[in-house]
Design a protein around this motif. Structure first.
Motif, PDB file in Angstrom:
ATOM      1  N   LEU A 148       0.831  -1.206   0.000  1.00  0.00           N
ATOM      2  CA  LEU A 148       0.000   0.000   0.000  1.00  0.00           C
ATOM      3  C   LEU A 148       0.867   1.258   0.000  1.00  0.00           C
ATOM      4  N   PRO A 149       0.412   2.329  -0.646  1.00  0.00           N
ATOM      5  CA  PRO A 149       1.130   3.606  -0.557  1.00  0.00           C
ATOM      6  C   PRO A 149       1.225   4.072   0.886  1.00  0.00           C
ATOM      7  N   ALA A 150       2.273   4.783   1.205  1.00  0.00           N
ATOM      8  CA  ALA A 150       2.506   5.221   2.586  1.00  0.00           C
ATOM      9  C   ALA A 150       1.362   6.071   3.113  1.00  0.00           C
ATOM     10  N   ASP A 151       0.789   6.937   2.257  1.00  0.00           N
ATOM     11  CA  ASP A 151      -0.293   7.793   2.740  1.00  0.00           C
ATOM     12  C   ASP A 151      -1.544   6.994   3.064  1.00  0.00           C
ATOM     13  N   VAL A 152      -1.776   5.896   2.333  1.00  0.00           N
ATOM     14  CA  VAL A 152      -2.926   5.038   2.637  1.00  0.00           C
ATOM     15  C   VAL A 152      -2.700   4.315   3.961  1.00  0.00           C
ATOM     16  N   LYS A 153      -1.488   3.815   4.182  1.00  0.00           N
ATOM     17  CA  LYS A 153      -1.185   3.174   5.466  1.00  0.00           C
ATOM     18  C   LYS A 153      -1.448   4.127   6.630  1.00  0.00           C
ATOM     19  N   THR A 154      -1.060   5.372   6.463  1.00  0.00           N
ATOM     20  CA  THR A 154      -1.305   6.360   7.517  1.00  0.00           C
ATOM     21  C   THR A 154      -2.793   6.593   7.700  1.00  0.00           C
ATOM     22  N   ARG A 155      -3.510   6.641   6.599  1.00  0.00           N
ATOM     23  CA  ARG A 155      -4.935   6.954   6.651  1.00  0.00           C
ATOM     24  C   ARG A 155      -5.748   5.849   7.328  1.00  0.00           C
ATOM     25  N   ILE A 156      -5.336   4.614   7.151  1.00  0.00           N
ATOM     26  CA  ILE A 156      -6.142   3.506   7.674  1.00  0.00           C
ATOM     27  C   ILE A 156      -5.677   3.039   9.052  1.00  0.00           C
ATOM     28  N   GLU A 157      -4.603   3.600   9.554  1.00  0.00           N
ATOM     29  CA  GLU A 157      -4.127   3.213  10.879  1.00  0.00           C
ATOM     30  C   GLU A 157      -5.199   3.530  11.927  1.00  0.00           C
ATOM     31  N   GLY A 158      -5.585   2.547  12.690  1.00  0.00           N
ATOM     32  CA  GLY A 158      -6.584   2.742  13.728  1.00  0.00           C
ATOM     33  C   GLY A 158      -8.027   2.610  13.275  1.00  0.00           C
ATOM     34  N   LEU A 159      -8.276   2.438  11.967  1.00  0.00           N
ATOM     35  CA  LEU A 159      -9.651   2.276  11.495  1.00  0.00           C
ATOM     36  C   LEU A 159     -10.161   0.865  11.795  1.00  0.00           C
ATOM     37  N   THR A 160     -11.460   0.757  11.988  1.00  0.00           N
ATOM     38  CA  THR A 160     -12.106  -0.530  12.170  1.00  0.00           C
ATOM     39  C   THR A 160     -13.218  -0.680  11.142  1.00  0.00           C
ATOM     40  N   ALA A 161     -13.598  -1.945  10.891  1.00  0.00           N
ATOM     41  CA  ALA A 161     -14.653  -2.231   9.917  1.00  0.00           C
ATOM     42  C   ALA A 161     -15.630  -3.232  10.508  1.00  0.00           C
ATOM     43  N   ARG A 162     -16.878  -3.147  10.068  1.00  0.00           N
ATOM     44  CA  ARG A 162     -17.921  -4.065  10.481  1.00  0.00           C
ATOM     45  C   ARG A 162     -17.981  -5.222   9.486  1.00  0.00           C
ATOM     46  N   HIS A 163     -18.118  -6.457  10.002  1.00  0.00           N
ATOM     47  CA  HIS A 163     -18.198  -7.658   9.178  1.00  0.00           C
ATOM     48  C   HIS A 163     -19.511  -8.365   9.481  1.00  0.00           C
ATOM     49  N   SER A 164     -20.215  -8.822   8.439  1.00  0.00           N
ATOM     50  CA  SER A 164     -21.591  -9.283   8.617  1.00  0.00           C
ATOM     51  C   SER A 164     -21.872 -10.581   7.883  1.00  0.00           C
ATOM     52  N   ILE A 165     -22.471 -11.545   8.595  1.00  0.00           N
ATOM     53  CA  ILE A 165     -23.012 -12.733   7.921  1.00  0.00           C
ATOM     54  C   ILE A 165     -24.388 -12.432   7.349  1.00  0.00           C
ATOM     55  N   GLU A 166     -25.124 -11.518   7.985  1.00  0.00           N
ATOM     56  CA  GLU A 166     -26.455 -11.165   7.501  1.00  0.00           C
ATOM     57  C   GLU A 166     -26.393 -10.565   6.102  1.00  0.00           C
ATOM     58  N   ALA A 167     -25.381  -9.734   5.849  1.00  0.00           N
ATOM     59  CA  ALA A 167     -25.275  -9.059   4.556  1.00  0.00           C
ATOM     60  C   ALA A 167     -24.653  -9.946   3.486  1.00  0.00           C
ATOM     61  N   SER A 168     -24.170 -11.121   3.857  1.00  0.00           N
ATOM     62  CA  SER A 168     -23.534 -12.017   2.893  1.00  0.00           C
ATOM     63  C   SER A 168     -24.374 -13.280   2.737  1.00  0.00           C
ATOM     64  N   PRO A 174     -35.129 -15.179   3.270  1.00  0.00           N
ATOM     65  CA  PRO A 174     -36.286 -14.344   3.615  1.00  0.00           C
ATOM     66  C   PRO A 174     -35.960 -13.455   4.810  1.00  0.00           C
ATOM     67  N   ALA A 175     -36.661 -12.333   4.911  1.00  0.00           N
ATOM     68  CA  ALA A 175     -36.322 -11.325   5.925  1.00  0.00           C
ATOM     69  C   ALA A 175     -36.323 -11.899   7.339  1.00  0.00           C
ATOM     70  N   GLU A 176     -37.311 -12.726   7.663  1.00  0.00           N
ATOM     71  CA  GLU A 176     -37.400 -13.272   9.019  1.00  0.00           C
ATOM     72  C   GLU A 176     -36.219 -14.189   9.328  1.00  0.00           C
ATOM     73  N   LYS A 177     -35.859 -15.021   8.368  1.00  0.00           N
ATOM     74  CA  LYS A 177     -34.726 -15.931   8.565  1.00  0.00           C
ATOM     75  C   LYS A 177     -33.423 -15.148   8.640  1.00  0.00           C
ATOM     76  N   ARG A 178     -33.319 -14.103   7.818  1.00  0.00           N
ATOM     77  CA  ARG A 178     -32.120 -13.264   7.852  1.00  0.00           C
ATOM     78  C   ARG A 178     -31.976 -12.569   9.201  1.00  0.00           C
ATOM     79  N   ALA A 179     -33.071 -12.088   9.751  1.00  0.00           N
ATOM     80  CA  ALA A 179     -33.029 -11.439  11.060  1.00  0.00           C
ATOM     81  C   ALA A 179     -32.634 -12.431  12.150  1.00  0.00           C
ATOM     82  N   GLY A 180     -33.113 -13.667  12.025  1.00  0.00           N
ATOM     83  CA  GLY A 180     -32.732 -14.687  12.994  1.00  0.00           C
ATOM     84  C   GLY A 180     -31.263 -15.009  12.935  1.00  0.00           C
ATOM     85  N   LEU A 181     -30.703 -15.031  11.713  1.00  0.00           N
ATOM     86  CA  LEU A 181     -29.268 -15.274  11.566  1.00  0.00           C
ATOM     87  C   LEU A 181     -28.466 -14.154  12.212  1.00  0.00           C
TER      88      LEU A 181
END
Length: 293
Positions: A148-168, A174-181
């Motif tokens: 990665l470029p050095a400026d990108v490494k600086t920019r993403i230092e300390g960032l966090t991301a959300r990971h989801s089984i519901e969205a994948s 169906p909506a009800e089953k997805r909500a249960g998951l």
């Protein structure tokens, strides 16, 4: 347990497959490794060095497959894919024309980063595969971070991301089953750059399960609304796309009774679905991991 052998052990031979990651193993019997401390120590060291290991012609039992994986840690089931009824944790990834649509694999991902503690790694066996097609690609996410470029490494230092089984996996439900998951497996939050607990290397740790950056909206990053919404998503998409760079990849062509053993903490993989209407049947033992930091 350590088995006694009349003949001296032979060191496992590893031949590198690319400049960054991947090695094919020779002079090895995975059933023996499953029950021998010295052989397992060799295998563990090679995994740390090469990140993903491959070996062919291993007609071992399911019990030995599970025993080998348990040398690394406890096994985990999958909430969508079924497990072998006689060997809990040995997940059956059986693909044919009747496979549900949500069982796709052709996206670059680390396994189960929607878990609070994603897997340490996996041991995957080809039970039956197509004559051509059905390869799997692995990616070195240490190399991806380092490039990665050095400026990108600086920019993403300390960032966090959300990971989801519901969205994948849940998206096709169906909506009800997805909500249960989602209720059973709430979204997990992980650092965008994690540290490998064994080597200390920095790893780019976003993949197809990542939905958004959770702490991007700060005065340093946002002046106007478009800095937050499009700006954060464009940065995440850029980071996720790094896995598609060929220079960071190794590609494996499966044959029956071939195995791949990989470190899920520092790699991603992509199962190429180019084999329809042929059948592809795989069995995977996923190993419980720890919380990324």
């Amino acid at each position: 347990m350590t088995l006694m052998h009349d003949a001296p052990r032979t060191a496992i031979r590893a031949e590198r497959l690319t400049a960054h990651l991947g090695a094919e193993l020779f002079d090895v019997d995975l059933a023996a490794v499953a029950h021998d401390d010295e052989l397992f120590a060799q295998l563990r060291g090679l995994l740390t060095e090469h990140k993903v290991l491959f070996v062919r012609d291993q007609p071992i039992s399911r019990a030995d497959h599970v025993a080998l994986a348990r040398r690394f840690g406890e096994l985990e089931d999958h909430p969508v894919a079924s497990s072998d009824p006689d060997h809990p944790g040995l997940v059956q990834i059986y693909k044919d024309l009747d496979s549900p649509a949500e069982h796709y694999e052709n996206a670059f991902h680390c396994d189960a980063t929607w878990r609070e503690c994603p897997p340490f790694g996996s041991i995957l066996r080809c039970v039956e595969g197509p004559a051509v097609g059905g390869d799997t690609i692995w990616v070195d996410m240490v190399a991806a971070y380092n490039a990665l470029p050095a400026d990108v490494k600086t920019r993403i230092e300390g960032l966090t991301a959300r990971h989801s089984i519901e969205a994948s996996f849940g998206a096709a439900m169906p909506a009800e089953k997805r909500a249960g998951l989602h209720a059973l497996y709430p979204d997990a939050e992980h650092p965008v750059v994690r540290t490998h607990p064994d080597t200390g290397e920095k790893i780019l740790f976003v993949n197809a399960f990542a939905t958004h950056l959770t702490n991007f909206h700060t005065p340093d990053n946002v002046r106007f609304g478009y800095d937050y919404a499009p700006g954060a998503s464009e940065l995440l998409n850029y980071l996720v796309r790094q896995a598609s760079v060929p220079e960071f990849q190794v590609r494996w062509r499966w044959t029956p009774n071939s195995f791949a053993i990989w470190d899920n903490r520092c790699t991603q993989h992509y199962a190429v679905q180019d084999y329809w209407p042929a059948v592809r049947r795989m069995e995977r033992a996923g190993i419980v991991g720890d919380r990324p930091y």
